[in-house]
Design a protein around this motif. Structure first.
Motif, mmCIF file in Angstrom:
data_model
loop_
_atom_site.group_PDB
_atom_site.id
_atom_site.type_symbol
_atom_site.label_atom_id
_atom_site.label_comp_id
_atom_site.label_asym_id
_atom_site.label_seq_id
_atom_site.Cartn_x
_atom_site.Cartn_y
_atom_site.Cartn_z
ATOM 1 N N MET A 1 -12.193 -24.681 -1.600
ATOM 2 C CA MET A 1 -12.649 -23.864 -1.602
ATOM 3 C C MET A 1 -10.884 -23.206 -1.694
ATOM 4 S SD MET A 1 -15.137 -21.227 -0.076
ATOM 5 C CE MET A 1 -14.038 -20.621 0.934
ATOM 6 N N GLU A 2 -11.373 -22.678 -3.491
ATOM 7 C CA GLU A 2 -9.968 -21.956 -3.316
ATOM 8 C C GLU A 2 -10.038 -20.293 -3.106
ATOM 9 O OE1 GLU A 2 -8.876 -22.597 -6.993
ATOM 10 O OE2 GLU A 2 -9.740 -20.305 -7.811
ATOM 11 N N LYS A 3 -9.393 -19.692 -2.527
ATOM 12 C CA LYS A 3 -9.164 -18.114 -2.127
ATOM 13 C C LYS A 3 -8.382 -17.576 -2.839
ATOM 14 C CE LYS A 3 -9.950 -16.773 2.314
ATOM 15 N NZ LYS A 3 -10.368 -16.601 3.705
ATOM 16 N N LYS A 4 -8.550 -16.347 -3.791
ATOM 17 C CA LYS A 4 -7.545 -15.468 -4.274
ATOM 18 C C LYS A 4 -7.125 -14.888 -3.227
ATOM 19 C CE LYS A 4 -9.901 -16.812 -8.745
ATOM 20 N NZ LYS A 4 -10.687 -16.131 -9.788
ATOM 21 N N TYR A 5 -5.516 -14.099 -3.041
ATOM 22 C CA TYR A 5 -5.070 -12.628 -2.517
ATOM 23 C C TYR A 5 -4.007 -12.031 -3.946
ATOM 24 C CZ TYR A 5 -5.895 -15.503 1.510
ATOM 25 O OH TYR A 5 -7.035 -16.119 2.144
ATOM 26 N N GLY A 6 -4.880 -10.635 -4.280
ATOM 27 C CA GLY A 6 -4.241 -9.690 -5.271
ATOM 28 C C GLY A 6 -2.846 -9.521 -4.176
ATOM 29 N N SER A 7 -1.767 -8.653 -4.653
ATOM 30 C CA SER A 7 -0.584 -8.334 -4.329
ATOM 31 C C SER A 7 0.154 -6.900 -4.093
ATOM 32 C CB SER A 7 0.224 -8.438 -5.370
ATOM 33 O OG SER A 7 1.488 -8.352 -4.584
ATOM 34 N N LYS A 8 0.169 -6.640 -3.384
ATOM 35 C CA LYS A 8 0.766 -5.350 -2.652
ATOM 36 C C LYS A 8 1.125 -4.998 -3.708
ATOM 37 C CE LYS A 8 2.338 -3.300 1.795
ATOM 38 N NZ LYS A 8 3.228 -2.477 2.538
ATOM 39 N N VAL A 9 0.934 -3.671 -4.164
ATOM 40 C CA VAL A 9 2.052 -2.181 -4.795
ATOM 41 C C VAL A 9 2.741 -1.610 -4.443
ATOM 42 C CG1 VAL A 9 1.404 -1.213 -7.355
ATOM 43 C CG2 VAL A 9 0.597 -3.682 -6.507
ATOM 44 N N ASP A 10 3.823 -0.934 -3.782
ATOM 45 C CA ASP A 10 4.162 -0.640 -3.927
ATOM 46 C C ASP A 10 3.670 0.911 -4.610
ATOM 47 O OD1 ASP A 10 4.856 -1.238 -1.328
ATOM 48 O OD2 ASP A 10 7.556 -1.934 -2.073
ATOM 49 N N ALA A 11 3.628 2.125 -4.257
ATOM 50 C CA ALA A 11 3.828 2.954 -4.561
ATOM 51 C C ALA A 11 4.788 3.651 -4.981
ATOM 52 C CB ALA A 11 2.815 4.572 -4.188
ATOM 53 N N TRP A 12 6.294 4.102 -4.708
ATOM 54 C CA TRP A 12 7.048 4.270 -5.466
ATOM 55 C C TRP A 12 7.662 3.268 -6.367
ATOM 56 C CZ3 TRP A 12 11.078 0.658 -5.656
ATOM 57 C CH2 TRP A 12 11.477 -0.334 -4.456
ATOM 58 N N LEU A 13 7.526 1.691 -6.656
ATOM 59 C CA LEU A 13 7.752 1.285 -7.515
ATOM 60 C C LEU A 13 7.175 1.601 -8.721
ATOM 61 C CD1 LEU A 13 8.825 -0.751 -8.351
ATOM 62 C CD2 LEU A 13 6.948 -2.743 -7.362
ATOM 63 N N LEU A 14 5.632 2.304 -8.668
ATOM 64 C CA LEU A 14 5.358 2.500 -10.471
ATOM 65 C C LEU A 14 5.674 3.907 -10.739
ATOM 66 C CD1 LEU A 14 1.192 2.504 -9.477
ATOM 67 C CD2 LEU A 14 2.470 1.089 -10.886
ATOM 68 N N GLY A 15 6.320 4.833 -9.519
ATOM 69 C CA GLY A 15 6.668 6.429 -9.405
ATOM 70 C C GLY A 15 8.137 5.974 -10.703
ATOM 71 N N VAL A 16 8.905 5.070 -9.752
ATOM 72 C CA VAL A 16 10.390 4.837 -10.575
ATOM 73 C C VAL A 16 9.839 3.894 -11.984
ATOM 74 C CG1 VAL A 16 12.388 3.045 -10.099
ATOM 75 C CG2 VAL A 16 11.890 4.584 -8.170
ATOM 76 N N LEU A 17 8.989 3.140 -11.799
ATOM 77 C CA LEU A 17 8.802 2.648 -13.338
ATOM 78 C C LEU A 17 8.567 3.604 -14.727
ATOM 79 C CD1 LEU A 17 7.475 -1.048 -12.685
ATOM 80 C CD2 LEU A 17 9.403 -0.760 -13.501
ATOM 81 N N TYR A 18 7.619 4.178 -14.395
ATOM 82 C CA TYR A 18 6.936 5.922 -15.048
ATOM 83 C C TYR A 18 8.070 6.527 -15.465
ATOM 84 C CZ TYR A 18 1.862 4.096 -13.374
ATOM 85 O OH TYR A 18 1.449 3.455 -13.332
ATOM 86 N N VAL A 19 8.984 7.202 -14.322
ATOM 87 C CA VAL A 19 9.938 7.658 -14.545
ATOM 88 C C VAL A 19 10.646 7.186 -15.584
ATOM 89 C CG1 VAL A 19 11.640 8.833 -13.981
ATOM 90 C CG2 VAL A 19 9.537 8.926 -12.333
ATOM 91 N N VAL A 20 11.170 5.774 -15.085
ATOM 92 C CA VAL A 20 11.739 5.360 -17.179
ATOM 93 C C VAL A 20 11.481 5.403 -17.313
ATOM 94 C CG1 VAL A 20 13.148 3.397 -16.686
ATOM 95 C CG2 VAL A 20 12.743 3.732 -14.651
ATOM 96 N N LEU A 21 10.861 5.030 -17.466
ATOM 97 C CA LEU A 21 9.777 4.289 -19.417
ATOM 98 C C LEU A 21 9.898 6.254 -19.954
ATOM 99 C CD1 LEU A 21 6.092 2.193 -18.329
ATOM 100 C CD2 LEU A 21 8.390 2.056 -19.664
ATOM 101 N N PHE A 22 8.970 7.114 -19.178
ATOM 102 C CA PHE A 22 9.142 8.668 -19.955
ATOM 103 C C PHE A 22 11.048 8.919 -20.271
ATOM 104 C CE2 PHE A 22 9.331 13.079 -19.126
ATOM 105 C CZ PHE A 22 8.836 13.574 -20.869
ATOM 106 N N ALA A 23 11.306 8.798 -19.565
ATOM 107 C CA ALA A 23 13.016 8.721 -19.702
ATOM 108 C C ALA A 23 13.196 8.346 -21.147
ATOM 109 C CB ALA A 23 13.692 8.830 -18.758
#
Length: 136
Positions: A1-23
């Motif tokens: 039986m296979e098991k799936k695990y999602g990745s932890k996502v850092d909030a600061w990483l999302l923030g940095v990416l959003y700021v860079v895209l906006f800039a």
């Protein structure tokens, strides 16, 4: 039986990416293309968010499969895993967080960031025919 695990996502990483895209898209706002700029920022932010939340680690009976968005999955033999340890290594990896696990597989190193680390490691250890050195 296979098991799936999602990745932890850092909030600061999302923030940095959003700021860079906006800039990067800021010039569109000054050229009078306000609607185009807003649509581009929203669309790119949705795509980046979907991409970061697409990281999956699948543990089957014999393989660890790493899936990221539209890229072809990478497969690793669970029996070839030598060690697993905690790391905060910032190198590029299929991980959306710096709270990572370093998995030594032969001469290769895989960096992953599963949400349920302990369960993920226990699952790999149970399925491996060999002893895995664990230090997390």
């Amino acid at each position: 039986m296979e098991k799936k695990y999602g990745s932890k996502v850092d909030a600061w990483l999302l923030g940095v990416l959003y700021v860079v895209l906006f800039a990067c898209l800021l010039p569109l706002f000054y050229d009078g293309a306000l609607v185009v700029g807003v649509i581009a920022v929203v669309l790119l932010n949705v795509l980046v968010t979907a991409w970061l939340f697409s990281y999956r680690y699948i543990v089957s009976d014999t393989q660890l499969v790493v899936k990221v968005a539209l890229f072809p999955p990478k497969r690793y033999d669970i029996n070839a895993i030598q060690s697993i340890r905690r790391t905060r290594c910032p190198l590029s990896a299929p991980a959306a967080s710096l709270d990572r696990l370093e998995i030594r597989i032969g001469n290769d190193t895989l960096l992953v960031s599963p949400l349920r680390k302990r369960e993920f490691v226990d699952d790999l250890c149970q399925r491996s025919k060999n002893k895995i050195e664990v230090s997390i």
